[in-house]
Scaffold this active site. Structure first.
Site: not given
Ligand code: THU
Length: 159
Positions: A63, A65, A72, A74, A111
Protein backbone atom coordinates in the site's frame (compact mmCIF):
# COMPACT_ATOMS: atom_id res chain seq x y z
CA UNK A 1 -35.31 -8.69 -27.27
CA UNK A 2 -33.44 -11.74 -26.19
CA UNK A 3 -31.56 -12.53 -23.02
CA UNK A 4 -28.20 -14.11 -22.51
CA UNK A 5 -27.64 -15.97 -19.25
CA UNK A 6 -24.11 -16.21 -17.98
CA UNK A 7 -23.42 -18.87 -15.40
CA UNK A 8 -20.29 -19.67 -13.44
CA UNK A 9 -19.56 -22.95 -11.78
CA UNK A 10 -17.32 -22.63 -8.73
CA UNK A 11 -15.95 -25.70 -6.99
CA UNK A 12 -15.89 -25.30 -3.21
CA UNK A 13 -13.37 -27.49 -1.43
CA UNK A 14 -12.40 -28.01 2.14
CA UNK A 15 -8.66 -27.45 2.48
CA UNK A 16 -8.12 -31.14 3.21
CA UNK A 17 -9.83 -32.05 -0.08
CA UNK A 18 -7.26 -30.08 -2.09
CA UNK A 19 -4.33 -31.83 -3.79
CA UNK A 20 -0.87 -31.67 -2.21
CA UNK A 21 0.36 -29.01 -4.62
CA UNK A 22 -2.80 -26.97 -4.13
CA UNK A 23 -2.33 -27.15 -0.35
CA UNK A 24 1.29 -26.07 -0.77
CA UNK A 25 0.23 -23.12 -2.92
CA UNK A 26 -2.44 -22.07 -0.44
CA UNK A 27 0.05 -22.32 2.43
CA UNK A 28 2.43 -20.10 0.45
CA UNK A 29 -0.34 -17.54 -0.09
CA UNK A 30 -1.20 -17.63 3.61
CA UNK A 31 2.40 -17.15 4.66
CA UNK A 32 2.80 -14.29 2.16
CA UNK A 33 0.12 -12.35 4.07
CA UNK A 34 2.58 -12.07 6.98
CA UNK A 35 4.87 -9.87 4.90
CA UNK A 36 2.18 -7.67 3.34
CA UNK A 37 2.57 -3.91 3.65
CA UNK A 38 -0.97 -2.78 4.41
CA UNK A 39 -0.79 -0.13 7.15
CA UNK A 40 -3.85 1.74 5.80
CA UNK A 41 -6.43 -0.99 5.22
CA UNK A 42 -4.88 -3.47 7.67
CA UNK A 43 -6.19 -6.05 5.21
CA UNK A 44 -3.21 -8.26 4.51
CA UNK A 45 -3.42 -10.24 1.29
CA UNK A 46 -1.04 -12.95 0.12
CA UNK A 47 -0.81 -14.55 -3.30
CA UNK A 48 1.22 -17.48 -4.58
CA UNK A 49 1.83 -18.27 -8.22
CA UNK A 50 2.63 -21.79 -9.42
CA UNK A 51 4.83 -21.88 -12.51
CA UNK A 52 5.16 -24.73 -14.99
CA UNK A 53 8.63 -25.59 -13.63
CA UNK A 54 7.18 -26.03 -10.14
CA UNK A 55 8.47 -22.77 -8.72
CA UNK A 56 6.15 -20.96 -6.34
CA UNK A 57 6.40 -17.17 -6.43
CA UNK A 58 4.88 -15.23 -3.56
CA UNK A 59 3.57 -11.68 -3.40
CA UNK A 60 1.44 -9.51 -1.16
CA UNK A 61 -0.31 -6.17 -1.19
CA UNK A 62 1.89 -3.09 -1.07
CA UNK A 63 0.00 0.00 0.00
CA UNK A 64 0.87 3.69 -0.25
CA UNK A 65 -0.21 6.86 1.54
CA UNK A 66 -1.38 8.03 -1.90
CA UNK A 67 -3.82 5.12 -2.07
CA UNK A 68 -3.96 4.31 -5.80
CA UNK A 69 -0.19 3.96 -5.92
CA UNK A 70 -0.31 0.63 -4.10
CA UNK A 71 -0.67 -2.79 -5.67
CA UNK A 72 -2.69 -5.91 -4.87
CA UNK A 73 -1.06 -9.17 -3.85
CA UNK A 74 -2.06 -11.01 -7.01
CA UNK A 75 -0.48 -8.47 -9.34
CA UNK A 76 2.63 -8.15 -7.19
CA UNK A 77 3.13 -11.92 -7.39
CA UNK A 78 2.22 -12.38 -11.05
CA UNK A 79 4.25 -9.39 -12.25
CA UNK A 80 7.30 -10.58 -10.31
CA UNK A 81 6.88 -14.09 -11.72
CA UNK A 82 6.58 -12.78 -15.27
CA UNK A 83 9.41 -10.28 -14.76
CA UNK A 84 11.86 -12.86 -13.49
CA UNK A 85 10.75 -15.99 -15.40
CA UNK A 86 9.05 -14.65 -18.53
CA UNK A 87 9.09 -18.01 -20.31
CA UNK A 88 7.40 -19.93 -17.51
CA UNK A 89 3.73 -20.58 -17.95
CA UNK A 90 1.57 -19.63 -14.96
CA UNK A 91 -0.45 -22.66 -13.93
CA UNK A 92 -2.28 -21.52 -10.81
CA UNK A 93 -2.64 -18.68 -8.36
CA UNK A 94 -3.75 -18.96 -4.73
CA UNK A 95 -4.89 -16.00 -2.67
CA UNK A 96 -5.54 -15.62 1.07
CA UNK A 97 -6.28 -12.68 3.36
CA UNK A 98 -5.61 -11.88 7.02
CA UNK A 99 -7.75 -9.26 8.72
CA UNK A 100 -8.42 -8.34 12.35
CA UNK A 101 -6.10 -11.03 13.66
CA UNK A 102 -7.29 -14.00 11.62
CA UNK A 103 -7.56 -15.45 8.15
CA UNK A 104 -10.86 -14.36 6.66
CA UNK A 105 -13.99 -16.48 6.83
CA UNK A 106 -15.16 -14.82 3.64
CA UNK A 107 -13.44 -16.07 0.54
CA UNK A 108 -10.94 -13.57 -0.84
CA UNK A 109 -11.42 -13.03 -4.56
CA UNK A 110 -9.23 -11.04 -6.96
CA UNK A 111 -10.35 -7.48 -7.65
CA UNK A 112 -11.39 -6.42 -11.14
CA UNK A 113 -7.97 -5.08 -12.13
CA UNK A 114 -6.28 -8.29 -10.99
CA UNK A 115 -8.80 -10.35 -12.99
CA UNK A 116 -7.88 -8.37 -16.09
CA UNK A 117 -4.17 -8.96 -15.45
CA UNK A 118 -4.78 -12.68 -14.92
CA UNK A 119 -6.68 -12.80 -18.21
CA UNK A 120 -3.64 -11.29 -19.92
CA UNK A 121 -1.49 -14.01 -18.34
CA UNK A 122 -3.80 -16.71 -19.71
CA UNK A 123 -3.71 -15.17 -23.16
CA UNK A 124 0.03 -14.61 -23.04
CA UNK A 125 0.77 -18.25 -22.29
CA UNK A 126 -2.28 -19.59 -24.12
CA UNK A 127 -3.15 -21.64 -21.11
CA UNK A 128 -5.82 -21.41 -18.40
CA UNK A 129 -4.81 -20.33 -14.90
CA UNK A 130 -6.48 -22.08 -11.99
CA UNK A 131 -7.48 -19.68 -9.21
CA UNK A 132 -7.70 -20.89 -5.61
CA UNK A 133 -9.48 -18.43 -3.33
CA UNK A 134 -8.96 -19.23 0.31
CA UNK A 135 -11.14 -18.76 3.36
CA UNK A 136 -11.06 -20.43 6.74
CA UNK A 137 -14.32 -22.16 5.82
CA UNK A 138 -13.49 -23.39 2.34
CA UNK A 139 -11.62 -22.79 -0.88
CA UNK A 140 -13.31 -21.55 -4.05
CA UNK A 141 -11.65 -22.95 -7.14
CA UNK A 142 -12.12 -21.96 -10.78
CA UNK A 143 -10.09 -23.49 -13.57
CA UNK A 144 -9.84 -20.30 -15.62
CA UNK A 145 -9.98 -16.58 -14.83
CA UNK A 146 -12.65 -16.35 -17.52
CA UNK A 147 -15.04 -17.79 -14.96
CA UNK A 148 -14.48 -14.67 -12.86
CA UNK A 149 -14.47 -12.25 -15.78
CA UNK A 150 -17.37 -12.86 -18.13
CA UNK A 151 -17.59 -10.76 -21.30
CA UNK A 152 -13.92 -9.99 -20.91
CA UNK A 153 -11.87 -7.70 -23.10
CA UNK A 154 -8.74 -9.45 -24.29
CA UNK A 155 -6.04 -9.24 -26.93
CA UNK A 156 -8.22 -10.96 -29.53
CA UNK A 157 -10.31 -7.81 -29.76
CA UNK A 158 -7.28 -5.88 -30.98
CA UNK A 159 -6.57 -8.21 -33.91
N1 THU B 1 -6.32 -6.42 -2.13
C1 THU B 1 -5.51 -7.37 -2.67
O1 THU B 1 -4.28 -7.34 -2.50
N2 THU B 1 -6.07 -8.35 -3.40
C2 THU B 1 -7.41 -8.51 -3.57
O2 THU B 1 -7.81 -9.46 -4.22
C3 THU B 1 -8.35 -7.54 -2.99
C4 THU B 1 -7.75 -6.37 -2.32
C5 THU B 1 -5.71 -5.38 -1.30
C6 THU B 1 -5.71 -4.00 -1.86
C7 THU B 1 -5.60 -3.17 -0.60
O3 THU B 1 -4.23 -3.10 -0.23
C8 THU B 1 -6.32 -3.99 0.45
O4 THU B 1 -6.40 -5.31 -0.07
C9 THU B 1 -7.71 -3.48 0.78
O5 THU B 1 -8.44 -3.30 -0.37
Amino acid sequence: MKEINLTTKIAVYLLEECSDIEKKLIEAAKSATLKAYAPYSEFLVGAAVLLENGDIIMGNNQENAAYPSGLCAERTAVFFANATQPDQKVEAVAVAAWHKGAFTHDVITPCGACRQVLLEVENRFQSPVKILMYSEDGVYVVSTIKDLLPLSFGDEMLK
